[in-house]
Design a protein around this motif. Structure first.
Motif, PDB file in Angstrom:
ATOM      1  N   ARG A  25      84.645  51.602   2.934  1.00 19.18           N
ATOM      2  CA  ARG A  25      84.081  51.728   4.283  1.00 19.18           C
ATOM      3  C   ARG A  25      82.839  50.880   4.478  1.00 19.18           C
TER       4      ARG A  25
ATOM      5  N   GLY B  52      82.561  61.396   2.138  1.00 20.10           N
ATOM      6  CA  GLY B  52      82.315  62.598   1.350  1.00 20.10           C
ATOM      7  C   GLY B  52      80.820  62.791   1.139  1.00 20.10           C
TER       8      GLY B  52
ATOM      9  N   LEU C 165      86.169  55.182  -1.677  1.00 23.03           N
ATOM     10  CA  LEU C 165      86.270  55.254  -0.218  1.00 23.03           C
ATOM     11  C   LEU C 165      84.968  54.758   0.419  1.00 23.03           C
TER      12      LEU C 165
ATOM     13  N   PHE D  38      87.233  58.899  -6.200  1.00 27.31           N
ATOM     14  CA  PHE D  38      87.895  58.687  -4.913  1.00 27.31           C
ATOM     15  C   PHE D  38      86.864  58.521  -3.804  1.00 27.31           C
TER      16      PHE D  38
ATOM     17  N   VAL E 113      95.436  63.638   2.547  1.00 28.03           N
ATOM     18  CA  VAL E 113      94.616  62.473   2.890  1.00 28.03           C
ATOM     19  C   VAL E 113      95.505  61.480   3.634  1.00 28.03           C
TER      20      VAL E 113
ATOM     21  N   THR F  48      91.291  59.027   5.993  1.00 32.90           N
ATOM     22  CA  THR F  48      90.666  60.279   6.438  1.00 32.90           C
ATOM     23  C   THR F  48      90.038  61.004   5.249  1.00 32.90           C
ATOM     24  N   GLU F  49      89.016  61.798   5.529  1.00 29.92           N
ATOM     25  CA  GLU F  49      88.453  62.658   4.483  1.00 29.92           C
ATOM     26  C   GLU F  49      89.527  63.688   4.104  1.00 29.92           C
ATOM     27  N   PRO F  50      89.581  64.085   2.832  1.00 24.94           N
ATOM     28  CA  PRO F  50      90.596  65.069   2.432  1.00 24.94           C
ATOM     29  C   PRO F  50      90.578  66.305   3.344  1.00 24.94           C
TER      30      PRO F  50
END
Lengths: 263, 263
Positions: free
Chosen positions: B54, B155, B50, B46, A112, A65-67
């Motif tokens: 993905r 993000g 990520l 990070f 997270v 998951t996104e923070p």
């Protein structure tokens, strides 16, 4: 009430979210991927993600998951990881502090969530290939062992691999390698076949976690990297707070098992 | 001087480090994995990791350095990513600022290096399977195109996938799917076969990057996710500093191509 194995993932999660189901999720929403959960502070997220990246057999990532967001965008975009698991565990500084069915009050913008593949998917594939899975036959938890196989370190995260064991006929072991190689996102091929001592397991009928199962004459133990590994290793780092699913109480995604097959 | 294709990775890196080789690395240390490099500030690490997680077809991770360490511990533990690539590019706020052969003076404790798989590995596998690779035959750079295939956002990192194209006979395209599926760490199976417009490519003989190649009668274009994608996307985020390899000037790891095969 219909058979839980026929529910859609959304139906299963809705019931769980409304506190209508607090039991293990094994056998629910058949054919859909269920996942382990680990929630960590953002400050540890890069290192933990890197650890998973470096140890894909133990820590196969399904979704992150996104923070601050409780939504697993890739695997179940209408779900909420704070409410959609039947039972959670809160760990404080590496110690189990609480078991509960909703973690909304513990959630904050700094968290997270990591969803990691679990063995349900490849066990379904084994059974479809007529390879019996002993702990399911005997209605027990899978036997798990600490090994002398070191995980690849990432920052503060390091320690030994935990494996699960399934005994089977030698010819089935070959087929099991083929079948599970198709699913690297749920632990993939075995890490070891045969002599337990070669990977540091002294007493095969005394697992470190889970239950012992019968090994019949002519059967060989087959070992897979286990999703307990990342939780055990994160625990050693003693994060101020870490939230996980309770064993067997998994997150049900919208992804089908076949979505994760590489071939 | 012996044939560069026969050098060990350590020999090749030593020559590069001592400023004795500033040319592209294609054909050096045959059979060993070469990698794309992207160095970013830790603050972005990070999110970028990520993003790679993905989008594994575009951004297949070979290795990630610990923050501040220039050593790729898993893929070449005696190497130094600051000196062991023949040519680097420094980007400031998304703009190319400089090309140079040693980035030691730019390195600081806040940097994280990402080594990402490149297509050399699967091209070697195609050739071994008697599938000709046109841009190698024509001694050109592979043609690359921006597509309408969106990467999965992480993000700040988002944008379209860049693909590379190799034309081949239709029967070879089927074999190419099989051959490259074995190597998910170097882009894996194609993302598209056939009609370029279906993925937003209007003029196949005008690539966005690289060179145009001949497509013969009876050949079909086969498209793979391209390692240019993560650099292009990171550039949009305009990091204060980002360091990459110069095109074709790759990092040579100690890993053999077959080490990355999943089957």
């Amino acid at each position: 009430m219909t058979n839980p194995s026929l529910w859609s993932p959304a139906e299963a999660r809705k019931l769980i979210r409304s506190q209508g189901w607090d039991k293990p999720t094994s056998g629910m929403a058949n054919g859909y991927i269920q996942a382990n959960l680990a929630i960590l502070p953002k400050e540890m997220a890069f290192e933990f993600l890197l650890f998973c990246q470096r140890n894909p057999k133990s820590c196969p990532i399904i979704d992150v998951t996104e923070p601050g967001s409780p939504v697993p965008q890739l695997s179940a975009p209408d779900a909420d990881i704070r409410t959609d698991i039947p039972k959670y565990r809160i760990y404080r500084n590496g110690e189990l502090a609480k078991e509960l069915t909703d973690i909304s009050s513990y959630w904050n913008e700094d968290m997270v969530g990591f969803l990691l593949g679990c063995s349900f998917t490849f066990e379904e594939a084994l059974i479809k290939n007529n390879i019996p899975v002993r702990h399911i036959q005997e209605n027990r938890n899978v036997p798990m062992y600490k090994t002398n196989i070191g995980c690849v370190k990432a920052g503060r995260f390091e320690g030994p691999m935990v494996v699960s064991m399934r005994p089977m006929k030698e010819k089935d072991a070959i087929r099991a390698v083929q079948v599970t190689s198709r699913f690297p996102s749920v632990h993939g091929a075995p890490v070891h076949i045969g002599n337990p001592e070669a990977i540091g397991i002294k007493t095969i009928n005394q697992p470190d976690f889970g239950d012992s199962v019968t090994i019949k004459d002519g059967e060989v133990p087959v070992f897979w990297a286990c999703g307990v590994t990342p939780q055990a290793i994160a625990m050693h780092v003693k994060p101020e707070i870490m939230i996980t699913h309770a064993p067997g109480h998994m997150f049900i995604t919208d992804l089908k098992n076949e979505d994760l097959a590489v071939l």
